[in-house]
Structures are given as structure tokens and as C-alpha cells.
Design a protein around this motif. Structure first.
Motif, PDB file in Angstrom:
ATOM      1  N   SER A  78      38.666  37.699  47.958  1.00 39.77           N
ATOM      2  CA  SER A  78      37.807  37.948  49.132  1.00 39.77           C
ATOM      3  C   SER A  78      36.326  37.786  48.760  1.00 39.77           C
ATOM      4  O   SER A  78      35.542  37.152  49.486  1.00 39.77           O
ATOM      5  N   ASP A  79      35.943  38.330  47.599  1.00 37.19           N
ATOM      6  CA  ASP A  79      34.554  38.218  47.157  1.00 37.19           C
ATOM      7  C   ASP A  79      34.207  36.773  46.854  1.00 37.19           C
ATOM      8  O   ASP A  79      33.085  36.292  47.120  1.00 37.19           O
ATOM      9  N   GLN A  80      35.146  36.075  46.305  1.00 33.68           N
ATOM     10  CA  GLN A  80      34.898  34.675  45.973  1.00 33.68           C
ATOM     11  C   GLN A  80      34.704  33.833  47.230  1.00 33.68           C
ATOM     12  O   GLN A  80      33.843  32.947  47.281  1.00 33.68           O
ATOM     13  N   ARG A  81      35.478  34.134  48.275  1.00 33.91           N
ATOM     14  CA  ARG A  81      35.303  33.407  49.535  1.00 33.91           C
ATOM     15  C   ARG A  81      33.946  33.724  50.144  1.00 33.91           C
ATOM     16  O   ARG A  81      33.268  32.850  50.691  1.00 33.91           O
ATOM     17  N   ALA A  82      33.565  34.988  50.077  1.00 37.41           N
ATOM     18  CA  ALA A  82      32.252  35.384  50.645  1.00 37.41           C
ATOM     19  C   ALA A  82      31.120  34.667  49.924  1.00 37.41           C
ATOM     20  O   ALA A  82      30.153  34.194  50.540  1.00 37.41           O
ATOM     21  N   GLU A  83      31.217  34.545  48.565  1.00 35.49           N
ATOM     22  CA  GLU A  83      30.182  33.860  47.802  1.00 35.49           C
ATOM     23  C   GLU A  83      30.090  32.398  48.221  1.00 35.49           C
ATOM     24  O   GLU A  83      29.021  31.843  48.400  1.00 35.49           O
ATOM     25  N   ARG A  84      31.285  31.783  48.384  1.00 35.07           N
ATOM     26  CA  ARG A  84      31.318  30.374  48.719  1.00 35.07           C
ATOM     27  C   ARG A  84      30.689  30.122  50.098  1.00 35.07           C
ATOM     28  O   ARG A  84      29.967  29.173  50.298  1.00 35.07           O
ATOM     29  N   ALA A 125      28.537  32.032  51.634  1.00 33.96           N
ATOM     30  CA  ALA A 125      27.106  32.340  51.629  1.00 33.96           C
ATOM     31  C   ALA A 125      26.287  31.191  51.046  1.00 33.96           C
ATOM     32  O   ALA A 125      25.183  30.896  51.496  1.00 33.96           O
ATOM     33  N   LYS A 126      26.824  30.545  50.046  1.00 33.59           N
ATOM     34  CA  LYS A 126      26.112  29.445  49.424  1.00 33.59           C
ATOM     35  C   LYS A 126      26.197  28.185  50.262  1.00 33.59           C
ATOM     36  O   LYS A 126      25.344  27.322  50.184  1.00 33.59           O
ATOM     37  N   GLN A 127      27.225  28.085  51.090  1.00 34.79           N
ATOM     38  CA  GLN A 127      27.430  26.868  51.849  1.00 34.79           C
ATOM     39  C   GLN A 127      26.907  26.964  53.276  1.00 34.79           C
ATOM     40  O   GLN A 127      26.667  25.939  53.902  1.00 34.79           O
ATOM     41  N   SER A 128      26.720  28.148  53.860  1.00 32.71           N
ATOM     42  CA  SER A 128      26.398  28.285  55.282  1.00 32.71           C
ATOM     43  C   SER A 128      25.202  29.208  55.469  1.00 32.71           C
ATOM     44  O   SER A 128      25.156  30.307  54.909  1.00 32.71           O
ATOM     45  N   SER A 129      24.286  28.703  56.286  1.00 25.45           N
ATOM     46  CA  SER A 129      23.120  29.545  56.614  1.00 25.45           C
ATOM     47  C   SER A 129      23.547  30.720  57.455  1.00 25.45           C
ATOM     48  O   SER A 129      22.969  31.813  57.385  1.00 25.45           O
ATOM     49  N   ALA A 130      24.584  30.523  58.321  1.00 27.23           N
ATOM     50  CA  ALA A 130      25.061  31.629  59.159  1.00 27.23           C
ATOM     51  C   ALA A 130      25.621  32.712  58.298  1.00 27.23           C
ATOM     52  O   ALA A 130      25.427  33.912  58.556  1.00 27.23           O
ATOM     53  N   ALA A 131      26.328  32.340  57.239  1.00 33.23           N
ATOM     54  CA  ALA A 131      26.904  33.352  56.345  1.00 33.23           C
ATOM     55  C   ALA A 131      25.783  34.079  55.636  1.00 33.23           C
ATOM     56  O   ALA A 131      25.854  35.304  55.442  1.00 33.23           O
ATOM     57  N   ARG A 132      24.761  33.342  55.210  1.00 32.53           N
ATOM     58  CA  ARG A 132      23.664  34.016  54.535  1.00 32.53           C
ATOM     59  C   ARG A 132      22.967  34.969  55.486  1.00 32.53           C
ATOM     60  O   ARG A 132      22.455  36.005  55.088  1.00 32.53           O
ATOM     61  N   LEU A 133      22.864  34.543  56.797  1.00 33.66           N
ATOM     62  CA  LEU A 133      22.233  35.401  57.794  1.00 33.66           C
ATOM     63  C   LEU A 133      22.961  36.730  57.896  1.00 33.66           C
ATOM     64  O   LEU A 133      22.364  37.786  58.125  1.00 33.66           O
ATOM     65  N   GLN A 146      13.411  35.153  49.712  1.00 32.83           N
ATOM     66  CA  GLN A 146      13.572  36.268  48.792  1.00 32.83           C
ATOM     67  C   GLN A 146      14.798  37.106  49.164  1.00 32.83           C
ATOM     68  O   GLN A 146      15.576  37.488  48.316  1.00 32.83           O
ATOM     69  N   ALA A 147      14.912  37.313  50.522  1.00 31.57           N
ATOM     70  CA  ALA A 147      16.071  38.096  50.979  1.00 31.57           C
ATOM     71  C   ALA A 147      17.353  37.341  50.678  1.00 31.57           C
ATOM     72  O   ALA A 147      18.381  37.923  50.315  1.00 31.57           O
ATOM     73  N   GLN A 148      17.264  35.999  50.804  1.00 31.59           N
ATOM     74  CA  GLN A 148      18.453  35.183  50.546  1.00 31.59           C
ATOM     75  C   GLN A 148      18.845  35.303  49.075  1.00 31.59           C
ATOM     76  O   GLN A 148      20.012  35.431  48.732  1.00 31.59           O
ATOM     77  N   ALA A 149      17.854  35.255  48.221  1.00 33.53           N
ATOM     78  CA  ALA A 149      18.124  35.351  46.784  1.00 33.53           C
ATOM     79  C   ALA A 149      18.690  36.703  46.438  1.00 33.53           C
ATOM     80  O   ALA A 149      19.646  36.814  45.635  1.00 33.53           O
ATOM     81  N   GLU A 150      18.160  37.722  47.046  1.00 31.91           N
ATOM     82  CA  GLU A 150      18.673  39.067  46.763  1.00 31.91           C
ATOM     83  C   GLU A 150      20.137  39.213  47.260  1.00 31.91           C
ATOM     84  O   GLU A 150      20.975  39.815  46.593  1.00 31.91           O
ATOM     85  N   ASP A 206      27.043  37.900  43.867  1.00 32.86           N
ATOM     86  CA  ASP A 206      27.459  37.543  42.512  1.00 32.86           C
ATOM     87  C   ASP A 206      27.870  38.781  41.727  1.00 32.86           C
ATOM     88  O   ASP A 206      28.845  38.774  40.967  1.00 32.86           O
ATOM     89  N   THR A 207      27.064  39.858  41.923  1.00 33.45           N
ATOM     90  CA  THR A 207      27.371  41.114  41.210  1.00 33.45           C
ATOM     91  C   THR A 207      28.750  41.653  41.631  1.00 33.45           C
ATOM     92  O   THR A 207      29.562  42.069  40.813  1.00 33.45           O
ATOM     93  N   ARG A 208      28.976  41.641  42.965  1.00 29.81           N
ATOM     94  CA  ARG A 208      30.270  42.165  43.465  1.00 29.81           C
ATOM     95  C   ARG A 208      31.437  41.305  42.992  1.00 29.81           C
ATOM     96  O   ARG A 208      32.513  41.797  42.638  1.00 29.81           O
ATOM     97  N   LEU A 209      31.242  39.972  42.952  1.00 29.67           N
ATOM     98  CA  LEU A 209      32.305  39.065  42.512  1.00 29.67           C
ATOM     99  C   LEU A 209      32.606  39.288  41.040  1.00 29.67           C
ATOM    100  O   LEU A 209      33.772  39.289  40.621  1.00 29.67           O
ATOM    101  N   ALA A 210      31.575  39.484  40.258  1.00 26.15           N
ATOM    102  CA  ALA A 210      31.782  39.730  38.831  1.00 26.15           C
ATOM    103  C   ALA A 210      32.580  41.008  38.601  1.00 26.15           C
ATOM    104  O   ALA A 210      33.491  41.060  37.757  1.00 26.15           O
ATOM    105  N   ALA A 211      32.243  42.035  39.424  1.00 26.57           N
ATOM    106  CA  ALA A 211      32.959  43.308  39.282  1.00 26.57           C
ATOM    107  C   ALA A 211      34.425  43.149  39.655  1.00 26.57           C
ATOM    108  O   ALA A 211      35.327  43.681  38.992  1.00 26.57           O
ATOM    109  N   SER A 212      34.687  42.405  40.728  1.00 24.67           N
ATOM    110  CA  SER A 212      36.082  42.238  41.147  1.00 24.67           C
ATOM    111  C   SER A 212      36.882  41.411  40.126  1.00 24.67           C
ATOM    112  O   SER A 212      38.079  41.627  39.905  1.00 24.67           O
ATOM    113  N   LYS A 213      36.176  40.475  39.449  1.00 24.25           N
ATOM    114  CA  LYS A 213      36.871  39.708  38.409  1.00 24.25           C
ATOM    115  C   LYS A 213      37.234  40.588  37.226  1.00 24.25           C
ATOM    116  O   LYS A 213      38.327  40.475  36.642  1.00 24.25           O
TER     117      LYS A 213
END
Length: 695
Positions: free
Chosen positions: A362-368, A370-378, A424-428, A434-441
Motif C-alpha cells: 500500500s505504501d509503495q503504491r502511494a509513493e508511486r 505521488a511521484k507520478q501524479s500532481s493530484a496525488a501529491r495534492l 517545499q511542501a511537495q518535497a516534505e 519514503d519514510t513510511r515505505l521504508a518502515a513498512s519494508k
């Protein structure tokens, strides 16, 4: 005429027997009655059998120019008769055979000519039996095996008036019928009842019976009735070596002579003797069986005891080598418990691993996204459901594509708010993802390690269980259990065999089986004493009857001896000095100054002596005012063996005079001799056309 011996009455006989055994005559009568014996004696006999008519129908076949249907109608009566012809094979003996069949219920073998048996289709004989008129009708549907109809009438003339096979006339009645299997029995019963005859019992050894230790075979009762008595009417042929009757077994010839001399109590003695022999034999059989059983038990017990001891020793050795099944069962139970625990731990680790893996995915899909869609980043940080929070329908790829491409919310399908992305907000936001995905891994890797460890422990537990179960199964299926069961069965079988062999007296006999065997044994305490008392009475009765029968037989035989010698001389038996009939049935003749057995006589003299014996019995009984013999004689070819015409003439003349002078006698002979025509009147000769074929 010699004075008659007194005949003891029934009461006198009971008293004689009572004196021998020391009990009351009434008790003697009760014991004998319980065995079916009554010493009533017999009243003077008046037996009469007269043939008045012989009628035959049939068809001749297989002759030389003489085939075709035939009818024979012969009128007869008391006195002498000759069935004669001038040629051989004219049917003389065959007519005598047909007559004997109707009178006896089966053909007389000495008269039988096998080639003519199939010619007869119907035979009728009109007779008077004991003063009663009867007509025996034989219907031969099968050669030699007829059915019969027995007619009776008020007078013999009523029967003689009937033509051929006709039965309809006033006073004529159908008395009985019989199929082929019952003809002999029906005619035999009729003759025995009308002539007042009782069956004669003899005791004969069974040919195939085993011998006892003394070499004696078991015996059986033979009952002789009318078919055997008929030998005193239809005489044995010249070639037969028997004096009288069908057999020598059980002294039957002398018993037939006693019967036709009306010896008092002869029939009762015969029955009593047979009864005693039967009971004595049964006692001997019981004793023999008991002795054989005891010997067999003795022979069986020792080997059985040895076999039982060997079987018990094998069983004890098997029990000592019994495998430790209990320890193996406990090991299997322990391994099963450990296997169950490891299965539970592995299942829990598997479920945790699946949850961690799902979270990581689930975290991996969210990361993907977010990186691919502006709507997801929003929407980073906002709710990112997999299904609708209200109806649980899955949010499919089309909704998510619309959210990315058209900025429509994947949950409610409304346009997303127009907000400019803050770098900046996007980067944060991406950093947080990334932090959440690393934890789930990390969590998934930890759960995978735990699952692998539980899988190894589960495999080890299963291997341990399989090994302990296999060891238990191997022990349970080993030869020990098979051999143990076999040893146990052998012991049980040996115990059962020893129990039966010892009659339940084996120390290893189960109590229930011993009780059952004891209950099955018959109680015989009183039977031996009672049987012994009965035998004493029967033995005394046999002695008393034998004394009467022997004394009367000797007196009658003494008188008969003189008649036999005189008649034999008249019949041409030369150099015969004397005969002395014994109670054993021997003739004891003296001929030419030397003892002469009956079988040593020539065939022609044997027939002459046989005629002399029967005619002598008839004359002796007639002198005593009784008719103990039916008065009918059938003789086939009495001069067949004669070598001189003078001897032939002497024999035929004697027979004719005998038939004329002995009261109530009817004698029917067959002959081919010329002397017949000189001796017998024409109305006493039955012949065919021109003295040739009779039919």
C-alpha cells in the motif's frame, strides 16, 4: 395218526415265564405288551387259495410267423391241471408266470421267460382267497411293471360271468387300486390278511458292516411276507439247491415249514427272537462305541496335553518378547503436540507476514502515485482509501486515472480544489512517504524472517512426528502380533480339543464349557437296571416259547418225515431210506445207505423232494383237521430232467393222483410229455390248437 401234543394257553405260558423269573404273570404280560408282544397263540388255520380263471390279452412280437394279438381264457378249479403242448416255446411257462404275477404281486423268476414278458398287456385272475371272491387285474403299460385293480364280489360266479376287462355287474365292487410301485404291497397285504398269515422275521448279518473284535458283523432284521411264502406255492426250479424259500438266512426254510404246519407260537417266537437280537445288538453297539470312545480318548489325551503345553510355552515366549508399544505411543503423542504448537506459530507468523506485506504494498503504491501524479501529491497526507468508506466497493483503476488526469476525487468523483503545488511542501510530503515505505519494508522483512524460522521449526516437528508414527506403525504391523495371535488361537484350540477328549475333565477347561458339557450328558442311572430286568423277562419268554415250538415242530416233523419218504418214492426217488428234518432246516436224508445232503441230490430229485415236502405238509395238516397251507401248487416242467418214459409216466401219474386225492388241493403243472395225454383227462389239460402254441 399220532396223538396231538397239548398247546399251552396264554395264561399257562405267562405262568411258566413267571416261574422262571420270580414275578407275577400280570407283570410278564405288561413287559411283553410294552414290546408289542402278546402270547395269544393262533387258532386253527383255514387257508384256501383257489384259482378259477386265468385271462390274458397281449400281442406277440419277434416270433417266426406267429406275431399278432392274442387272448387266452382258461377256466380252472380244484384238483390237478396240466398246461401242456407238443412243442417247446408254446407259452406254458409264460402263462404260469402271468398267473404267479397276479397271485404274488410280482413275477416268479423260475417261471419267467424274458422274451415273452413284453407280450402281456392285460392279465386277469379270478380267485377265492380264504372264502372271499376276488379278481386281480393287471394292466401292463410297461413290460413287467403293471398297475392293478382289485375287484371283490359276493360270489365267485359273479366275477366269472364278467367278460374280458369288464367290471360292471351287480355284486361286483372295486376294492383297491395300485400303481406299479404299489402292486406288490397291495396284493401281499390282501393275501396275508385273507389267509391269516403273519410276517416272519429273521436276523441276518449286514454284508458291508464292520466286524467287532470277535469277528462278528452287525446284523439287521429281514421281514419275510407273502412274496417269500409264495415259494411254498410256486416251487423252486430243479436247478435250485434250496429246499424251500428264497434264502437260507435265518433258517427261513424251517420257519416256512413251521408256518404251513401251523406250529403254535412259531410266529411269536420269531418276533421275540428278532426283538431280543435287536436289543442285544444295540446294547453291544453302545458298549462297543463306549469302549472305542474311551480308547480313542486315551489315544488322543496324551498327545493333546503335550501339544497344549508346547503351545502355552510358545505363547509365554511371545509375551516375554512383546514390543514397548506404550513408549512409542507416548512419543507419538508428544510429537503430535509439538507439531500442533508449531503449526499454530507458523500460522500466526504467516498472517503477520501477509499483513506487513500488504502494508508495504500500500505504501509503495502511494509513493508511486505521488511521484507520478500532481493530484496525488495534492492529496498527500490525506485519506487514500482502497474502497469506498460507505459501500465497500473497490476504487478501481478508472477512478484513480480520472483523479490523476481530470483532477476528480477517486472517492466522490468531485473536482479537486485548484491549489498550486508548493515545491517545499511537495518535497516534505514525498519525504514522509519514503519514510513510511521504508518502515513498512523493515516490518515486512522482520515478519518474513519470523515466518521462515517458524516454517523450519514446523518442518522439524512434522519430521519428528512422522518418524515416531512410522516406528509405532512398524511395530504394530510386525510379525510379532501375527505370531502372538496364532499362538493364542493354538492354545485355545488345544484346550477345546482336550476338553472334548476328556469329557470336560480337563483342568484347563473353561468353567462355562464344562457346565455345558455336563448338562448335555444323558442320565442313565436307572435305564441299565430297567433294561436288564426287561431282558430277563424276554429271555425267559423266549425259552418258554422255544420249548413249545421245538416240541411241536419235532412231533410234526417226525410225522412229516414219513410222508416225505413215501411221496418221494412215489415220485421215483430211488434208494431213499429216510429223512430226518431238523430244527435247523436240514433234510438229513439217507440214500443208498449213506447220509445225503439236499444239495447233493440230482436236479430232478431235488424237485421231487421239494414236491414231497410241500405235499407232505399239506397232507399232515389236513389229517389234523386244519388247512395251514393254501392248497395251491404251481410246478413248472416237473419231468424236464427225466431220462426215461417210465419215470416220466410215474411222476405225472403221482402228481395227478395227488391232486385228486388230497382234500382241497389244486395243482397246476406244465409239461411237454406225451404221458400227460394218457394220464390227465382232456378237461384237465390246457393246450393250444393241435397241441401247439397256447397263444
Amino acid at each position: 395218526m399220532k396223538a396231538d401234543l397239548p398247546v399251552p394257553s396264554e395264561g399257562e405260558l405267562y405262568e411258566r415265564i413267571a416261574d422262571r423269573v420270580g414275578i407275577e404273570p400280570e407283570q410278564i404280560a405288561e413287559v411283553l405288551a410294552s414290546h408289542g408282544l402278546e402270547l395269544t397263540g393262533s387258532l386253527p388255520a383255514k387257508r384256501e387259495l383257489v384259482v378259477h380263471r386265468l385271462y390274458c390279452e397281449g400281442r406277440k412280437t419277434g416270433t417266426t410267423g406267429n406275431d399278432g394279438p392274442f387272448t387266452v381264457d382258461i377256466r380252472l378249479g380244484r384238483g390237478p391241471w396240466a398246461i401242456s403242448s407238443s412243442i417247446n416255446s408254446a407259452g406254458k411257462s409264460s402263462l404260469l408266470w402271468a398267473l404267479s404275477f397276479a397271485l404274488r404281486g410280482e413275477g416268479f423268476d423260475a417261471f419267467c421267460r424274458p422274451e415273452t414278458v413284453g407280450w402281456f398287456r392285460f392279465v386277469r385272475v379270478d380267485i377265492e382267497v380264504g372264502g372271499a371272491a376276488a379278481s386281480v387285474r393287471l394292466f401292463f403299460d410297461k413290460p413287467g411293471h403293471p398297475s392293478t385293480r382289485l375287484l371283490t364280489a359276493d360270489a365267485i360266479d359273479d366275477l366269472l360271468a364278467l367278460e374280458g376287462q369288464s367290471e360292471g355287474r351287480m355284486g361286483v365292487r372295486l376294492a383297491a387300486t395300485a400303481e406299479p410301485s404299489g402292486v406288490k404291497g397291495l396284493i401281499g397285504r390282501f393275501m396275508m390278511e385273507r389267509l391269516g398269515l403273519q410276517s416272519v422275521s429273521v436276523w441276518a448279518a449286514e454284508s458291508n458292516a464292520p466286524k467287532d473284535e470277535n469277528g462278528n458283523r452287525d446284523s439287521a432284521e429281514q421281514v419275510h411276507g407273502w412274496a417269500s411264502f409264495f415259494y411254498a406255492i410256486a416251487l423252486n426250479s430243479a436247478s435250485d439247491s434250496l429246499l424251500l424259500g428264497p434264502t437260507l438266512v435265518g433258517q427261513l426254510p424251517v420257519k416256512l415249514m413251521q408256518l404251513f404246519l401251523d406250529v403254535p407260537y412259531a410266529a411269536e417266537l420269531s418276533r421275540l427272537s428278532t426283538l431280543r437280537k435287536a436289543e442285544t445288538q444295540e446294547v453291544s453297539r453302545v458298549a462297543r462305541r463306549a469302549k472305542e470312545d474311551a480308547r480313542a480318548r486315551d489315544e488322543q489325551v496324551a498327545p493333546l496335553r503335550e501339544a497344549l503345553e508346547e503351545a502355552q510355552q510358545r505363547l509365554r515366549r511371545m509375551e516375554a518378547a512383546r514390543p514397548d508399544v506404550g513408549g512409542l505411543v507416548a512419543a507419538v503423542d508428544q510429537a503430535a503436540a509439538e507439531l500442533a504448537a508449531q503449526q499454530t506459530a507458523h500460522q500466526e507468523a504467516s498472517e503477520q507476514h501477509r499483513a506487513a506485506r500488504k502494508a508495504r504494498q500500500s505504501d509503495q503504491r502511494a509513493e508511486r502515485r505521488a511521484k507520478q501524479s500532481s493530484a496525488a501529491r495534492l492529496l498527500l497526507g490525506a485519506l487514500d482509501p482502497e474502497v469506498c468508506p460507505r459501500c465497500d466497493h473497490e476504487i478501481d483503476d478508472a477512478r484513480r486515472a480520472a483523479e490523476n488526469d481530470e483532477h476528480q476525487c477517486a472517492v466522490c468523483a468531485r473536482p479537486l480544489p485548484s491549489v498550486l503545488e508548493d515545491p517545499q511542501a511537495q518535497a516534505e510530503a514525498l519525504a514522509r512517504i519514503d519514510t513510511r515505505l521504508a518502515a513498512s519494508k523493515v516490518a515486512e522483512d522482520s515478519c518474513a524472517a519470523t515466518l521462515a524460522a517458524t516454517a523450519e521449526r514446523l518442518a522439524a516437528a512434522r519430521a519428528a512426528y512422522d518418524e515416531s508414527a512410522a516406528q509405532l506403525a512398524k511395530v504394530r504391523s510386525s510379525d510379532w502380533f501375527v505370531l502372538f495371535d496364532k499362538s493364542q488361537r493354538e492354545v485355545d484350540q488345544m484346550r477345546g480339543a482336550l476338553t472334548l477328549a476328556t469329557g470336560g475333565k480337563c483342568e484347563d477347561t473353561p468353567p462355562a464349557l464344562a457346565a455345558a458339557l455336563a448338562a448335555a450328558k444323558p442320565v442313565q442311572e436307572n435305564s441299565v437296571e430297567q433294561g436288564s430286568g426287561y431282558e430277563t423277562v424276554l429271555a425267559a419268554a423266549a425259552e418258554a416259547l422255544k420249548d413249545v415250538v421245538d416240541r411241536h415242530s419235532r412231533a410234526l416233523f417226525s410225522e412229516l418225515n414219513d410222508e416225505i419218504v413215501q411221496i418221494a418214492h412215489d415220485l421215483g426217488v430211488t434208494n431213499l431210506t429216510s429223512v430226518n428234518l431238523s430244527l435247523g432246516g436240514q433234510l438229513n436224508a439217507v440214500k443208498s445207505g449213506a447220509k445225503h445232503r439236499f444239495s447233493a441230490f440230482s436236479p430232478v430229485d431235488r424237485l421231487r423232494m421239494r414236491i414231497a415236502v410241500v405235499v407232505g405238509m399239506i397232507k399232515v395238516s389236513r389229517r389234523r383237521g386244519i388247512m395251514s397251507h393254501p392248497g395251491l401248487l404251481l410246478i413248472d416242467a416237473p419231468t424236464a430232467e427225466e431220462l426215461t418214459s417210465q419215470a416220466t409216466h410215474q411222476v405225472l401219474d403221482t402228481l395227478y393222483r395227488t391232486g385228486n386225492t388230497v382234500p382241497g388241493l389244486q395243482m397246476i403243472i406244465t409239461s411237454i410229455e406225451d404221458a400227460v395225454w394218457d394220464i390227465y383227462p382232456k378237461d384237465r389239460i390246457v393246450t393250444g390248437v393241435d397241441g401247439r402254441e397256447l397263444f
